[in-house]
Design a protein around this motif. Structure first.
Motif, PDB file in Angstrom:
ATOM      1  N   LEU A 151       0.326  -9.189   3.384  1.00 10.72           N
ATOM      2  CA  LEU A 151       0.739  -7.743   2.855  1.00 10.72           C
ATOM      3  C   LEU A 151      -0.449  -7.237   1.932  1.00 10.72           C
ATOM      4  O   LEU A 151      -1.126  -8.254   1.330  1.00 10.72           O
ATOM      5  N   ILE A 152      -0.855  -5.966   1.790  1.00 13.78           N
ATOM      6  CA  ILE A 152      -1.584  -5.453   0.773  1.00 13.78           C
ATOM      7  C   ILE A 152      -1.049  -4.335   0.504  1.00 13.78           C
ATOM      8  O   ILE A 152      -0.567  -3.485   0.996  1.00 13.78           O
ATOM      9  N   HIS A 153      -0.945  -3.888  -1.066  1.00 12.80           N
ATOM     10  CA  HIS A 153      -0.240  -2.737  -1.610  1.00 12.80           C
ATOM     11  C   HIS A 153      -1.199  -2.425  -2.739  1.00 12.80           C
ATOM     12  O   HIS A 153      -2.000  -3.254  -3.633  1.00 12.80           O
ATOM     13  N   GLY A 154      -1.127  -1.198  -3.471  1.00 12.72           N
ATOM     14  CA  GLY A 154      -1.578  -0.622  -4.466  1.00 12.72           C
ATOM     15  C   GLY A 154      -1.717   0.694  -4.735  1.00 12.72           C
ATOM     16  O   GLY A 154      -0.736   1.382  -4.287  1.00 12.72           O
ATOM     17  N   SER A 155      -2.412   1.266  -5.691  1.00 12.25           N
ATOM     18  CA  SER A 155      -2.456   2.712  -5.737  1.00 12.25           C
ATOM     19  C   SER A 155      -3.860   3.084  -6.639  1.00 12.25           C
ATOM     20  O   SER A 155      -4.713   2.187  -6.877  1.00 12.25           O
ATOM     21  N   TYR A 156      -3.871   4.182  -6.693  1.00  8.74           N
ATOM     22  CA  TYR A 156      -4.959   4.969  -7.326  1.00  8.74           C
ATOM     23  C   TYR A 156      -4.595   6.187  -7.978  1.00  8.74           C
ATOM     24  O   TYR A 156      -4.168   7.260  -7.326  1.00  8.74           O
ATOM     25  N   LEU A 157      -4.500   6.085  -9.230  1.00 11.85           N
ATOM     26  CA  LEU A 157      -3.883   7.196 -10.154  1.00 11.85           C
ATOM     27  C   LEU A 157      -4.461   7.718 -11.240  1.00 11.85           C
ATOM     28  O   LEU A 157      -5.540   7.200 -11.730  1.00 11.85           O
ATOM     29  N   GLN A 158      -4.705   9.109 -11.183  1.00 13.40           N
ATOM     30  CA  GLN A 158      -5.542   9.969 -12.170  1.00 13.40           C
ATOM     31  C   GLN A 158      -4.656  11.205 -12.605  1.00 13.40           C
ATOM     32  O   GLN A 158      -3.628  10.983 -12.246  1.00 13.40           O
ATOM     33  N   ASP A 159      -5.307  11.777 -13.715  1.00  8.92           N
ATOM     34  CA  ASP A 159      -4.479  12.653 -14.437  1.00  8.92           C
ATOM     35  C   ASP A 159      -5.384  13.999 -14.658  1.00  8.92           C
ATOM     36  O   ASP A 159      -4.972  15.119 -15.465  1.00  8.92           O
ATOM     37  N   TRP A 160      -6.464  13.943 -14.104  1.00  7.58           N
ATOM     38  CA  TRP A 160      -7.617  15.131 -14.476  1.00  7.58           C
ATOM     39  C   TRP A 160      -7.066  16.314 -13.934  1.00  7.58           C
ATOM     40  O   TRP A 160      -7.479  17.435 -14.259  1.00  7.58           O
ATOM     41  N   LEU A 161      -5.983  16.415 -13.192  1.00  9.04           N
ATOM     42  CA  LEU A 161      -5.356  17.739 -12.378  1.00  9.04           C
ATOM     43  C   LEU A 161      -4.092  17.903 -12.973  1.00  9.04           C
ATOM     44  O   LEU A 161      -3.128  18.577 -12.306  1.00  9.04           O
ATOM     45  N   VAL A 254      -1.373  -7.473   8.998  1.00  7.26           N
ATOM     46  CA  VAL A 254      -1.139  -7.327   7.846  1.00  7.26           C
ATOM     47  C   VAL A 254      -0.098  -5.593   7.760  1.00  7.26           C
ATOM     48  O   VAL A 254      -0.680  -4.739   8.154  1.00  7.26           O
ATOM     49  N   SER A 255       0.589  -5.650   6.745  1.00  7.37           N
ATOM     50  CA  SER A 255       1.461  -4.499   6.405  1.00  7.37           C
ATOM     51  C   SER A 255       1.219  -4.188   5.186  1.00  7.37           C
ATOM     52  O   SER A 255       0.939  -4.806   4.286  1.00  7.37           O
ATOM     53  N   GLY A 256       1.406  -2.602   4.857  1.00  5.36           N
ATOM     54  CA  GLY A 256       0.998  -2.567   3.251  1.00  5.36           C
ATOM     55  C   GLY A 256       1.482  -1.036   2.784  1.00  5.36           C
ATOM     56  O   GLY A 256       2.054  -0.379   3.738  1.00  5.36           O
ATOM     57  N   ASN A 272      -6.318  -0.234  -7.987  1.00  2.00           N
ATOM     58  CA  ASN A 272      -5.916  -1.595  -7.671  1.00  2.00           C
ATOM     59  C   ASN A 272      -5.635  -1.760  -6.400  1.00  2.00           C
ATOM     60  O   ASN A 272      -5.045  -1.128  -5.641  1.00  2.00           O
ATOM     61  N   TYR A 273      -5.540  -3.328  -6.248  1.00  4.99           N
ATOM     62  CA  TYR A 273      -5.286  -3.968  -4.833  1.00  4.99           C
ATOM     63  C   TYR A 273      -4.387  -5.323  -5.342  1.00  4.99           C
ATOM     64  O   TYR A 273      -4.851  -5.728  -6.022  1.00  4.99           O
ATOM     65  N   GLU A 274      -3.562  -5.311  -4.374  1.00  3.32           N
ATOM     66  CA  GLU A 274      -2.786  -6.866  -4.528  1.00  3.32           C
ATOM     67  C   GLU A 274      -2.871  -7.314  -3.050  1.00  3.32           C
ATOM     68  O   GLU A 274      -1.805  -6.582  -2.403  1.00  3.32           O
ATOM     69  N   ILE A 275      -3.065  -8.201  -2.726  1.00  5.18           N
ATOM     70  CA  ILE A 275      -3.045  -8.875  -1.393  1.00  5.18           C
ATOM     71  C   ILE A 275      -2.264 -10.263  -1.653  1.00  5.18           C
ATOM     72  O   ILE A 275      -2.534 -11.155  -2.098  1.00  5.18           O
ATOM     73  N   ASN A 276      -1.126 -10.279  -0.594  1.00  4.21           N
ATOM     74  CA  ASN A 276      -0.340 -11.348  -0.807  1.00  4.21           C
ATOM     75  C   ASN A 276      -0.319 -12.079   0.929  1.00  4.21           C
ATOM     76  O   ASN A 276      -0.481 -11.650   1.836  1.00  4.21           O
ATOM     77  N   GLY A 277      -0.839 -13.582   0.674  1.00  7.24           N
ATOM     78  CA  GLY A 277      -0.793 -14.547   1.626  1.00  7.24           C
ATOM     79  C   GLY A 277       0.145 -15.289   1.746  1.00  7.24           C
ATOM     80  O   GLY A 277       1.102 -15.397   0.774  1.00  7.24           O
ATOM     81  N   SER A 278       0.224 -16.141   2.649  1.00  8.71           N
ATOM     82  CA  SER A 278       1.044 -17.167   2.931  1.00  8.71           C
ATOM     83  C   SER A 278       1.067 -18.244   1.720  1.00  8.71           C
ATOM     84  O   SER A 278       2.052 -19.125   1.771  1.00  8.71           O
ATOM     85  N   GLU A 279       0.096 -18.565   1.120  1.00 11.05           N
ATOM     86  CA  GLU A 279      -0.136 -19.336   0.186  1.00 11.05           C
ATOM     87  C   GLU A 279      -0.426 -18.963  -1.260  1.00 11.05           C
ATOM     88  O   GLU A 279      -0.037 -19.675  -2.298  1.00 11.05           O
TER      89      GLU A 279
END
Length: 386
Positions: A151-161, A254-256, A272-279
């Motif tokens: 799995l891989i998941h995360g975000s990119y957040l801003q407030d300039w608008l 991989v799903s995300g 940010n990113y987080e990648i989850n593996g089997s270990e």
């Protein structure tokens, strides 16, 4: 070795970062600039403030300068196709801001033209992939240190608008294209996710939201990230997204999921990113770019500081300061430009020699992804990228 000579076309916000990155290389220099905006005097003044020795009123004049080896395309999105095509036809190397075009049809045109000019080195500024710890994560995944990536998941957040008084050319689809948050910052996230996970996104399911449907456009020019203090404005309907969430599947299993926003109060560049593996798992946030987290089920988790003495060999070219001396966004930008210019200096050729930077092929693939995200949102279903 002769210094490579660079020129900048487009003197907006991002041009300063390109100029700084080139000057930090040592074996390249910025010798010329040209503007494309509505205020040529302002563009010329900015070039003078950066002590760029030559300024041209048009791109066509700049292209006649035989001293120039590389041109950086820092223009708004709707000009990328025209500018890049002119640079390619001139025989000069081209380093383009992202997204590569407004649609995948436009990016495909650029790839077709490049077939007629195989000696040109072409790159797209997906600079987050060049953070040393992103490179470290990529190679830890390749070496099996987290087991099989799942799995891989995360975000990119801003407030300039965040406010309806916030305004920029990116809000206008005729200038930025039919997507904003996904094309502007989501493209960075998707590029890095594919680099880290070692797979290609082949299917997406997206939801896009225009949080502020009407904004106050100032009756005057305002630069990206600048505060709007103009009291005179015109109400402007907005047809691009402030927020987007995308589920996806990769060709390696991989799903995300990720989400992006330009209206999240307090978030400046929360990428940010987080990648989850089997270990094991790995997590990185560019706002604390010198650290990454490594998680386990049956042993203590680790907070790892970037250390040039311990980083993998493949990431060594992209870290230069001792541990404890933070490296960040500008350093990743410099690393991306360094990889591109070193490729040219060593006489390498795209399609023959491997490269770490994103090419126009990568830029076109990203445009196809953005098109698929828009289609998925409109159709309210999963969309495959063939």
């Amino acid at each position: 070795m002769r210094k490579l000579k660079a020129a900048i076309i487009g003197m907006g916000f991002i041009a300063g970062s390109h100029i700084d990155a080139v000057r930090r290389l040592g074996f390249a220099e910025v010798v010329a600039a040209a503007g494309t905006g509505p205020n040529p005097a302002q563009s010329r003044k900015k070039a003078e403030d950066f002590y760029i020795p030559k300024y041209y009123d048009t791109l066509d004049e700049l292209l006649l300068d035989k001293d120039i080896d590389v041109i950086h395309n820092c223009t708004p999105n709707h000009l990328h196709l025209e500018v890049n095509e002119k640079i390619i036809r001139s025989g000069k190397h081209v380093f383009s801001e992202k997204p590569l075009a407004v649609t995948s049809a436009e990016s495909a045109r650029q790839l077709e033209l490049l077939k007629e000019h195989p000696g040109i080195t072409h790159g797209v500024n997906f600079n987050y992939r060049m953070n040393p710890l992103v490179q470290e994560i990529k190679h830890k995944v390749r070496r099996g240190e987290i087991g099989r990536p799942r799995l891989i998941h995360g975000s990119y957040l801003q407030d300039w608008l965040l406010y309806d008084t916030d305004y920029n050319w990116r809000l206008e689809s005729r200038l930025s294209g039919p997507s904003r948050a996904i094309a502007d910052i989501g493209s960075h996230w998707m590029d890095g996710a594919q680099v880290i996970a070692g797979g290609r996104i082949v299917e997406v399911c997206a939801d896009l939201v225009t949080v502020i449907p009407t904004r106050k456009k100032p009756n005057g020019q305002i630069e990206t990230f600048a505060v709007n203090t103009n009291a005179e404005y015109t109400d402007k309907a907005i047809d691009t997204e402030d927020y987007g969430a995308v589920m996806f599947r990769m060709d390696n299993g991989v799903s995300g999921v990720f989400h992006v926003s330009q209206v999240s109060a307090g978030r400046k560049c929360h990428f940010n990113y987080e990648i989850n593996g089997s270990e094991a798992s790995l997590y990185w946030n560019q706002e604390t770019a010198d650290h990454m987290w490594m998680g386990f089920r049956d042993e203590a988790n680790r907070l790892v500081m970037r250390d040039p003495k311990l980083i993998v060999d493949q990431a060594q070219p992209y870290t230069s300061l001792p541990a404890g001396h933070p490296e960040g966004w500008n350093d990743a930008m410099k690393n991306n430009v360094y990889s591109f210019y070193k490729f040219i200096a060593e006489g390498k050729r795209i399609g023959v020699d491997p490269c770490d930077f994103a090419t126009f092929e990568d830029g076109h693939a990203m445009m196809r992804l953005i098109d698929a995200v828009l289609e998925s949102h409109n159709r309210k279903t999963w969309v495959a990228i063939n």
